[in-house]
Write a protein that holds these residues in place. Structure first.
Motif, PDB file in Angstrom:
ATOM      1  N   VAL A 681       0.841  -1.202   0.000  1.00  0.00           N
ATOM      2  CA  VAL A 681       0.000   0.000   0.000  1.00  0.00           C
ATOM      3  C   VAL A 681       0.870   1.244   0.000  1.00  0.00           C
ATOM      4  CG1 VAL A 681      -1.772   1.288   1.247  1.00  0.00           C
ATOM      5  CG2 VAL A 681      -1.872  -1.198   1.178  1.00  0.00           C
ATOM      6  N   LEU A 682       1.879   1.246   0.861  1.00  0.00           N
ATOM      7  CA  LEU A 682       2.741   2.420   0.974  1.00  0.00           C
ATOM      8  C   LEU A 682       3.509   2.637  -0.331  1.00  0.00           C
ATOM      9  CD1 LEU A 682       4.108   1.827   4.600  1.00  0.00           C
ATOM     10  CD2 LEU A 682       2.154   3.190   3.910  1.00  0.00           C
ATOM     11  N   ASN A 694      -5.989   8.096   9.639  1.00  0.00           N
ATOM     12  CA  ASN A 694      -6.994   9.131   9.908  1.00  0.00           C
ATOM     13  C   ASN A 694      -7.746   9.530   8.636  1.00  0.00           C
ATOM     14  OD1 ASN A 694      -6.292   9.243  12.677  1.00  0.00           O
ATOM     15  ND2 ASN A 694      -4.630  10.677  12.223  1.00  0.00           N
ATOM     16  N   ARG A 695      -8.121   8.505   7.849  1.00  0.00           N
ATOM     17  CA  ARG A 695      -8.884   8.672   6.621  1.00  0.00           C
ATOM     18  C   ARG A 695      -8.102   9.420   5.544  1.00  0.00           C
ATOM     19  NH1 ARG A 695     -14.430   7.432   6.924  1.00  0.00           N
ATOM     20  NH2 ARG A 695     -14.679   6.022   8.706  1.00  0.00           N
ATOM     21  N   GLY A 696      -6.783   9.467   5.715  1.00  0.00           N
ATOM     22  CA  GLY A 696      -5.967  10.105   4.684  1.00  0.00           C
ATOM     23  C   GLY A 696      -6.006   9.341   3.367  1.00  0.00           C
ATOM     24  N   TRP A 697      -6.313   8.049   3.417  1.00  0.00           N
ATOM     25  CA  TRP A 697      -6.378   7.231   2.208  1.00  0.00           C
ATOM     26  C   TRP A 697      -7.486   7.669   1.261  1.00  0.00           C
ATOM     27  CZ3 TRP A 697     -11.081   4.845   1.818  1.00  0.00           C
ATOM     28  CH2 TRP A 697     -11.827   4.696   3.020  1.00  0.00           C
ATOM     29  N   GLU A 698      -8.490   8.418   1.765  1.00  0.00           N
ATOM     30  CA  GLU A 698      -9.569   8.860   0.893  1.00  0.00           C
ATOM     31  C   GLU A 698      -9.066   9.808  -0.193  1.00  0.00           C
ATOM     32  OE1 GLU A 698     -12.571  10.581   3.330  1.00  0.00           O
ATOM     33  OE2 GLU A 698     -13.087   8.710   4.376  1.00  0.00           O
ATOM     34  N   GLY A 699      -7.991  10.510   0.059  1.00  0.00           N
ATOM     35  CA  GLY A 699      -7.455  11.448  -0.933  1.00  0.00           C
ATOM     36  C   GLY A 699      -6.851  10.758  -2.150  1.00  0.00           C
ATOM     37  N   PHE A 700      -6.608   9.448  -2.090  1.00  0.00           N
ATOM     38  CA  PHE A 700      -6.021   8.717  -3.209  1.00  0.00           C
ATOM     39  C   PHE A 700      -7.087   8.085  -4.097  1.00  0.00           C
ATOM     40  CE2 PHE A 700      -2.661   9.148  -0.162  1.00  0.00           C
ATOM     41  CZ  PHE A 700      -1.509   9.292  -0.908  1.00  0.00           C
ATOM     42  N   ILE A 701      -8.393   8.260  -3.749  1.00  0.00           N
ATOM     43  CA  ILE A 701      -9.491   7.724  -4.547  1.00  0.00           C
ATOM     44  C   ILE A 701      -9.864   8.739  -5.623  1.00  0.00           C
ATOM     45  CG2 ILE A 701     -11.862   6.872  -4.463  1.00  0.00           C
ATOM     46  CD1 ILE A 701     -11.406   6.162  -1.543  1.00  0.00           C
ATOM     47  N   GLN A 727     -13.379   1.022  -7.044  1.00  0.00           N
ATOM     48  CA  GLN A 727     -12.983   2.402  -7.253  1.00  0.00           C
ATOM     49  C   GLN A 727     -11.617   2.459  -7.939  1.00  0.00           C
ATOM     50  OE1 GLN A 727     -11.419   0.533  -4.642  1.00  0.00           O
ATOM     51  NE2 GLN A 727     -12.795   1.582  -3.207  1.00  0.00           N
ATOM     52  N   ARG A 728     -11.296   3.679  -8.377  1.00  0.00           N
ATOM     53  CA  ARG A 728     -10.004   3.914  -9.007  1.00  0.00           C
ATOM     54  C   ARG A 728      -9.088   4.576  -7.993  1.00  0.00           C
ATOM     55  NH1 ARG A 728     -12.803   6.936 -13.974  1.00  0.00           N
ATOM     56  NH2 ARG A 728     -14.309   7.184 -12.266  1.00  0.00           N
ATOM     57  N   LEU A 729      -7.860   4.040  -7.846  1.00  0.00           N
ATOM     58  CA  LEU A 729      -6.894   4.548  -6.878  1.00  0.00           C
ATOM     59  C   LEU A 729      -5.693   5.141  -7.646  1.00  0.00           C
ATOM     60  CD1 LEU A 729      -6.906   1.683  -4.215  1.00  0.00           C
ATOM     61  CD2 LEU A 729      -8.143   3.856  -4.139  1.00  0.00           C
ATOM     62  N   ARG A 730      -5.243   6.287  -7.137  1.00  0.00           N
ATOM     63  CA  ARG A 730      -4.109   6.962  -7.786  1.00  0.00           C
ATOM     64  C   ARG A 730      -2.805   6.313  -7.370  1.00  0.00           C
ATOM     65  NH1 ARG A 730      -4.388  11.739  -5.562  1.00  0.00           N
ATOM     66  NH2 ARG A 730      -2.514  11.533  -4.262  1.00  0.00           N
ATOM     67  N   ARG A 731      -2.014   5.953  -8.395  1.00  0.00           N
ATOM     68  CA  ARG A 731      -0.714   5.347  -8.146  1.00  0.00           C
ATOM     69  C   ARG A 731       0.289   6.448  -7.896  1.00  0.00           C
ATOM     70  NH1 ARG A 731       0.913   0.943 -12.498  1.00  0.00           N
ATOM     71  NH2 ARG A 731       1.407   2.861 -13.674  1.00  0.00           N
ATOM     72  N   ALA A 732       1.466   6.059  -7.439  1.00  0.00           N
ATOM     73  CA  ALA A 732       2.501   7.044  -7.119  1.00  0.00           C
ATOM     74  C   ALA A 732       2.877   7.885  -8.351  1.00  0.00           C
ATOM     75  CB  ALA A 732       3.737   6.338  -6.557  1.00  0.00           C
ATOM     76  N   ASP A 733       2.746   7.310  -9.567  1.00  0.00           N
ATOM     77  CA  ASP A 733       3.076   8.049 -10.793  1.00  0.00           C
ATOM     78  C   ASP A 733       1.924   8.873 -11.307  1.00  0.00           C
ATOM     79  OD1 ASP A 733       1.383   6.101 -11.599  1.00  0.00           O
ATOM     80  OD2 ASP A 733       2.757   5.132 -13.012  1.00  0.00           O
TER      81      ASP A 733
END
Length: 1019
Positions: A681-682, A694-701, A727-733
C-alpha cells in the motif's frame, strides 16, 4: 168432725196423691230390683220429661254425665244389699241447668221381712251446696291470708303489737316474739320487761316515748336497738298509731327488724365516704344527665377533673362540649344525641381541655335509668385516665417495637407454667409455628408440629425443665402438612418471681434461613475447596504481614512440601535464585502500601525443574480500609512462555507472508480507524503511513468514485456487514487504476467486532475486458430483439388461430342452415351469436396481448376453475375435428376460487386440451382426455391427462420454437408456461406409467368462499 170420720178410702187415696204431687221434694218409688215405677208431679215438672221416659232406669238420663256411672253403681250396690241409699248428684232441670240433689232411698219390708218396695226422694240442695262451697273457700282464703301474713312477717322480720299505755302490751305476734327472742308461751311482756330488752343507750328515749302516749294520741316512727338474751344487738324500727278514733288510748303498730338495713345503711355511709375519697384519689367523678339535655349533678371530683369551680352549678351542655377537645367535640355531641334517642349508655375515652390549656384524657361511662319504659336519667362517672392513656400509648408503642423487632428477627416469645400447662405465645411465635392465634395451646398441640425425629429431644428438655427447673436451649425442626421443614432454636429460663410453681419465659427463633445459609456456606466451602484444587492455579492466603496462612494442596503436591514447610515464609525457598531478590522486593513494597501485586517468576518443582509462574495477589480490607488478608494465585505459565516464543517466531513469518501477497492489505479498528497498512500500500501510493491514517487514504481515490466508496465503507462500519467497493486509486506516478476493495469484520465470541481486515485487488485489466464484453452484449441484444419480434408474431398467430377457427366453423354452419330448404333461422341466429361471442373472445385476446406489450398487469379476479374448464371444453368441441375425442372432468367437491386473468387461463387450457387431442390422432387405443382438479394447502392443481404416445423430452417442449407437430410453431407451450408463471404458478409435463402424458398446472389459492363443482363427461 162426724162427717170426717166417715171419709171413704178413695177420698183418702186422692188426698194422699195430691199431697205427694204438691210436695217440694222429688218423690218416687221402685220395685225390689230397683226399677222406678212412680214419680210425683214435682219430678215431672222439674225434669220436663214425660212419665214414660223416666220409668225404669230412664230417669238416669237426667243425671250429670260425669257422675252417672259412679251414682248408678253405688245405687245398685245398695239395692243388692237391701240397705238405705244416700248420695248426691247433679240433675238436669227442664231448662237444661244442672242442680245438686240429695237422693234418699229406703227399703220397705212386708210382715215376714221380705223386701217389697223402695221409697225415695230427691231434695234440691243446690243453694246449700254452693253456700257450703263458698264457706269452705272463705275458710281456706282466711287460712291462706293468715298464713301469708305470718309468712310475710317472718320473711320481712315484721311483728305487730297492741299497746295500752295505761296497762301495757295486750298483743304480740309470733314474729315479734322471735325478733325480741321472747317466749310466746309467757305472753306479751310488761312495760318493764320490754324496756329491759332495749339497749341501754336507747332505753331512756323509749321510756319517755311510752309515757308520752298517755298525753297525746299522735303516731310515731322510731328505730331503736334491743339486746337479745344471748347479747346480740338488733335494730328494730317501731311504727305505731291509735287503734281508732273511738278509742284513742290504745296503740297498734309493728316492730320491724331492720338490723340488715341499718348495717347496710352504715356500710353505705362508710362506702360513700370511701367512694368520695376514692374518687379524689382515683380522679373519678360522677354525674347525672337528664333527658332534657342538662346535667342534674356533678360530683366535687368531677369539677376538679375539668378544672372548674366546685361551688358553681353543673355546666350546661354547651359549656361541657366547649371543654371537650376540638378533635373529639363532634363525636361527643353525636354520642349524647344517640344516647338520648336510643336510650343507651356509653363507654368512651375523650380528651378535654382545661381552662389552663392542659389536655387530659377522660374515660366516660354512663348507663340509662329506665322507669315504666321511659328514660328517667343517665348516670355515670368520668375517670381521669391521662396517666393510663400515656402508659397505654407507650406500651402500645413498645409492643409495636417488640412485634416489629420479633418479625424482623424472626424471633417469637412465650411464657410457660408447667404446673398448670399454661402456654402463652406472641404473634410471631404463632407465625413461626403457622398456627391460628385462636388455637388453644397445649404441649400436645405443640408436639404435633415438632418433627417426629426431634420429639424425644423436646420431651426430655421439657421434663427436665418442669421437674428440675433447668433452662432450655435446644434446636429442633418443625414439620408441616405440605412437607416443609423449619429449623427453630428454643430458649427458656425460669423466672425468679413469687408463684405457686415454676414459670418460664422464653424465645423461639426461626433459624431456617440461618441453617440454610450455614448449609450453603458449608456447601460453598466444599465447592470452593474443590474449585481451588480443580482450577489450573495454586491458591493461597497471607496475613497482613505477608506470611502465608493457607496454600492449596495442589501447590504442596507441586513443590513436594508438607503443609508446615509451606506456611509462613517457607514458600520462598522454591523461587529461582535469579528471581528471588526481585520477587521479594516487589512483595514487600506491595505489603507496605497495600497495592495489588502481579509478577512473573520461576518456582522449583519437586523433581528440581523450574517452571514459569504468574503471581497475582490482591488485599482484602475492612470497613476502615485496613488490610486484613491477602489472596493470591500462582498460575503455571511455562507452556505460555513457550507459546509466546513460538508466536513471536510465527509473527515474523506471517509478516513476511503478508508482504509477499500480490494485493494491498489493511486493517482497521471497529470505528474504521486505520491500524495497519501493508508495505505494498505504501509503495503503491508513494506516501508514508502517517499520511494515509486518519482517513488520509480517501485522498487517493478518484474524485468520481470517492463519495460512493466512503459511503460504502461507512455503511459497513455502522452495520457490521461486509465491505465491498470498486474504485479507481491513484498510483505514485499519478495514474488511476481500478481496484476492488473488500473487508470483513473479526468478532469475539460475543459477536462484538474487534477488528476489520481487508485488501484491495488490482482489477484494472479485468475492468477493461468487461468494457469490451459489454459492447459485444449490446450488439447481441439488438439481434435478440429482432428474434423476439418474430416469436411474438408467431405467438399472436397461435393465440388468434383458435377463436378464428371457431368463427369460421360457425360461419360455415350458418351458411348451411341458410341454404337449407327451408332456411333454419333459429340455428342461423345461434351460429351468428357464437360468431359474435368468438369475435369478442378474439378481441379480448388481442387486448391482453396489447397489455403484455405495454407491460400492464393482469386483470385478476376470483373465478371458479371448473366453470372456466367447462367453457374451454365447449369452445374446443365446436371444432368438428375435435368432437370425437371424449373429454372427462373429475373435480373435487367444494373447490375454492382462484385469482386469475380468466382470458389468459382459458387460452392456457385451450392450448393444453387441443395439444392432447391432436396427440391422440392415429393411435390404436380409444382416445380419452381426462381433466382433474384437486387442492391442498399450497394451492390448486389442474391436470390434463391423455392416453397418447407421451412426450420425448418433458422439459424441452416448453422452449420456444420447439414442436412435435408437423405444422406446429413451437410457441403455444412456451407462452402457456409464461402465462402460468405470471400468475405465480407452475406448468410442467410428465409421462404416465401406463402411457400418455400429463400436463400439470399449479395455481395459488385466494381466500374467497369455495364453490361446488361436479363430475361431468363430454363426448
Amino acid at each position: 168432725m162426724a162427717e170426717n170420720d166417715h171419709i171413704s178410702v178413695e177420698d183418702q187415696s186422692l188426698s194422699l196423691r195430691q199431697i205427694i204431687d204438691s210436695s217440694p221434694a222429688l218423690l218416687h218409688t221402685a220395685r225390689p230390683d230397683g226399677y222406678l215405677d212412680f214419680f210425683n208431679q214435682t219430678w215431672l215438672d222439674f225434669t220436663g220429661e214425660p212419665l214414660e221416659k223416666l220409668l225404669g232406669w230412664g230417669w238416669t238420663s237426667c243425671i250429670y254425665p260425669d257422675e252417672l256411672e259412679t251414682f248408678v253403681r253405688s245405687m245398685r250396690e245398695s239395692f243388692a244389699k237391701g240397705k238405705p241409699f244416700q248420695e248426691t248428684s247433679r240433675v238436669r232441670r227442664a231448662d237444661g241447668v244442672y242442680r245438686w240433689m240429695l237422693h234418699l232411698k229406703v227399703p220397705v219390708f212386708d210382715s215376714v221381712g221380705n223386701l217389697s218396695k223402695w221409697n225415695g226422694s230427691s231434695i234440691d240442695i243446690d243453694d246449700r251446696k254452693r253456700a257450703e262451697e263458698q264457706l269452705i273457700k272463705s275458710a281456706r282464703e282466711s287460712q291462706r291470708s293468715q298464713f301469708y301474713l305470718a309468712e310475710a312477717q317472718r320473711l320481712g322480720h315484721i311483728g305487730n303489737w297492741v299497746f295500752d299505755p295505761a296497762k301495757g302490751f295486750e298483743y304480740w305476734s309470733d314474729e315479734l316474739f322471735r325478733i325480741h327472742d321472747f317466749d310466746p308461751v309467757k305472753g306479751p311482756p310488761s312495760s318493764e320487761q320490754y324496756l329491759a330488752a332495749v339497749h341501754p343507750q336507747d332505753r331512756e328515749f323509749m321510756a319517755l316515748l311510752m309515757k308520752r302516749m298517755l298525753l297525746d294520741d299522735s303516731g310515731f316512727d322510731v328505730t331503736k336497738r334491743i339486746v337479745r338474751a344471748n347479747g346480740e344487738i338488733r335494730y328494730v324500727r317501731c311504727v305505731g298509731t291509735t287503734v281508732s278514733d273511738n278509742d284513742p288510748s290504745k296503740r297498734i303498730g309493728v316492730g320491724i327488724d331492720v338490723t340488715g338495713h341499718e348495717v347496710l345503711t352504715q356500710e353505705l355511709r362508710r362506702r360513700e365516704a370511701y367512694l368520695a375519697e376514692a374518687q379524689r384519689l382515683g380522679h373519678i367523678g360522677s354525674w347525672v344527665f337528664e333527658p332534657t339535655g342538662t346535667f342534674d349533678y356533678w360530683s366535687h371530683e368531677l369539677f376538679c377533673i375539668y378544672g372548674l369551680d366546685p361551688e358553681r352549678d353543673p355546666p350546661t351542655l354547651d359549656e361541657y362540649l366547649a371543654r371537650v377537645h376540638p378533635l373529639d367535640r363532634e363525636f361527643m355531641a353525636a354520642l349524647i344525641k344517640r344516647m338520648l334517642a336510643e336510650v343507651v349508655g356509653c363507654d368512651v375515652t375523650k380528651r378535654i381541655v382545661r381552662p389552663s390549656g392542659e389536655v387530659r384524657h377522660i374515660r366516660c361511662v354512663g348507663a340509662p335509668v329506665i322507669e315504666n319504659g321511659r328514660l328517667k336519667r343517665i348516670v355515670g362517672n368520668a375517670i381521669d385516665v391521662t396517666d393510663y392513656e400515656l402508659l397505654v400509648q407507650e406500651r402500645r408503642r413498645r409492643e409495636a417495637y417488640l412485634a416489629e423487632a420479633q418479625g424482623l428477627s424472626s424471633t417469637g416469645s412465650f411464657g410457660w407454667r408447667p404446673s398448670c400447662n399454661i402456654v402463652v405465645w406472641s404473634a410471631e411465635t404463632y407465625r413461626i409455628f403457622e398456627l391460628d392465634p385462636a388455637t388453644k395451646l397445649t404441649l400436645e398441640a405443640i408436639m404435633s408440629r415438632v418433627h417426629p425425629e426431634d420429639r424425644t429431644l423436646v420431651q426430655e428438655a421439657t421434663e427436665r425443665a418442669s421437674s428440675k427447673g433447668d433452662a432450655i436451649d435446644i434446636t429442633l425442626r418443625l414439620l408441616f402438612s405440605d412437607g416443609r421443614v423449619k429449623s427453630v432454636r428454643v430458649l427458656a429460663r425460669p423466672l425468679e418471681i413469687d408463684s405457686d410453681g415454676l414459670e418460664f419465659a422464653g424465645a423461639v427463633i426461626d433459624i431456617t434461613e440461618a441453617k440454610q445459609a450455614e448449609e450453603r456456606i458449608r456447601r460453598n466451602e466444599r465447592e470452593l475447596r474443590t474449585l481451588v484444587e480443580a482450577i489450573p492455579a495454586y491458591v493461597g492466603t497471607a496475613l497482613p504481614d505477608g506470611s502465608v496462612e493457607f496454600i492449596s494442596q495442589s501447590w504442596l503436591d507441586y513443590t513436594g512440601f508438607s503443609r508446615e514447610q509451606g506456611m509462613g515464609w517457607g514458600w520462598g525457598s522454591t523461587i529461582h535464585p535469579e528471581d528471588f531478590d526481585r520477587v521479594l522486593a516487589s512483595w514487600r513494597a506491595a505489603l507496605a502500601v497495600g497495592a495489588p501485586v502481579e509478577q512473573e517468576l520461576r518456582c522449583r518443582r519437586g523433581d528440581g525443574t523450574y517452571h514459569w509462574f504468574l503471581y497475582r495477589s490482591l488485599p482484602l480490607r475492612d470497613d476502615g480500609g485496613n488490610v486484613v488478608k491477602w489472596y493470591g494465585t500462582l498460575t503455571n505459565i511455562d507452556a505460555l512462555k513457550e507459546t509466546e516464543s513460538a508466536l513471536q517466531t510465527r509473527e515474523h513469518q506471517l509478516l513476511g507472508i503478508i508482504e509477499t501477497i500480490p494485493s494491498m492489505l489493511w486493517s482497521a479498528s471497529p470505528t474504521g480507524e486505520t491500524t495497519h497498512l501493508s508495505q505494498r500500500v505504501l509503495e503503491y501510493c508513494g506516501a508514508p503511513l502517517e499520511e494515509l491514517v486518519n482517513r488520509g487514504w480517501e485522498g487517493f481515490i478518484h474524485p468520481d468514485d470517492r463519495e460512493e466508496t466512503t459511503k460504502a465503507f461507512g455503511r459497513a462500519i455502522s452495520s457490521g456487514e461486509s465491505y465491498s467497493a470498486i474504485q479507481r486509486l491513484r498510483r505514485a506516478d499519478g495514474e488511476y487504476r481500478w481496484h476492488h476493495s473488500m473487508g470483513e469484520p473479526l468478532r469475539d465470541p460475543g459477536g462484538k467486532i474487534i477488528q476489520w481486515y481487508g485488501l484491495a485487488i488490482d482489477i484494472d485489466e479485468r475492468k477493461r475486458a468487461e468494457d469490451h464484453l459489454r459492447d459485444t452484449r449490446i450488439k447481441l441484444a439488438k439481434a435478440s430483439r429482432l428474434a423476439t419480434v418474430a416469436e411474438l408474431a408467431g405467438s399472436i398467430a397461435h393465440e388468434l388461430n383458435q377463436p378464428l377457427m371457431s368463427i369460421l366453423a360457425n360461419a360455415q354452419a350458418a351458411k348451411k342452415w341458410l341454404n337449407g330448404a327451408p332456411s333454419n333461422v333459429t340455428e342461423v341466429n345461434s351460429s351468428i351469436e357464437r360468431i359474435i361471442r368468438d369475435a369478442r373472445a378474439a378481441d379480448e385476446t388481442m387486448q391482453h396481448i396489447r397489455a403484455l406489450f405495454k407491460q400492464e398487469s393482469f386483470d385478476k379476479k376470483d373465478v371458479n376453475i371448473p366453470d372456466i374448464i367447462r367453457e374451454v371444453v365447449r369452445i374446443v368441441q365446436e371444432d368438428p375435428k375435435k368432437r370425437d375425442v371424449p373429454i372427462q372432468c373429475h373435480f373435487e367437491e367444494s373447490l375454492p376460487a382462484v385469482p386469475v386473468d380468466q382470458i389468459q387461463i382459458q387460452q392456457v387450457f385451450i392450448n393444453l386440451i387441443v395439444n392432447a387431442i391432436e396427440a391422440l390422432e392415429g393411435q390404436q387405443v380409444a382416445p380419452l382426455v381426462l381433466l382433474r382438479a384437486v387442492t391442498d394447502s399450497n394451492g390448486m392443481l389442474i391436470q390434463v391427462i391423455d392416453n397418447g404416445p407421451g412426450v420425448d423430452d418433458p422439459d424441452r417442449i416448453f422452449d420456444a420454437f420447439v414442436t412435435t407437430k408437423e405444422k406446429g410453431m413451437g410457441i403455444g407451450l412456451a407462452v402457456s408456461r409464461s402465462t402460468v408463471e405470471a400468475h405465480g404458478g407452475r406448468l410442467w409435463a410428465e409421462n404416465n406409467k401406463t402411457g400418455g402424458a400429463t400436463f400439470n398446472v399449479a395455481l395459488p389459492l385466494s381466500h374467497a368462499r369455495p364453490t361446488t363443482a361436479h363430475i361431468q363427461e363430454y363426448a
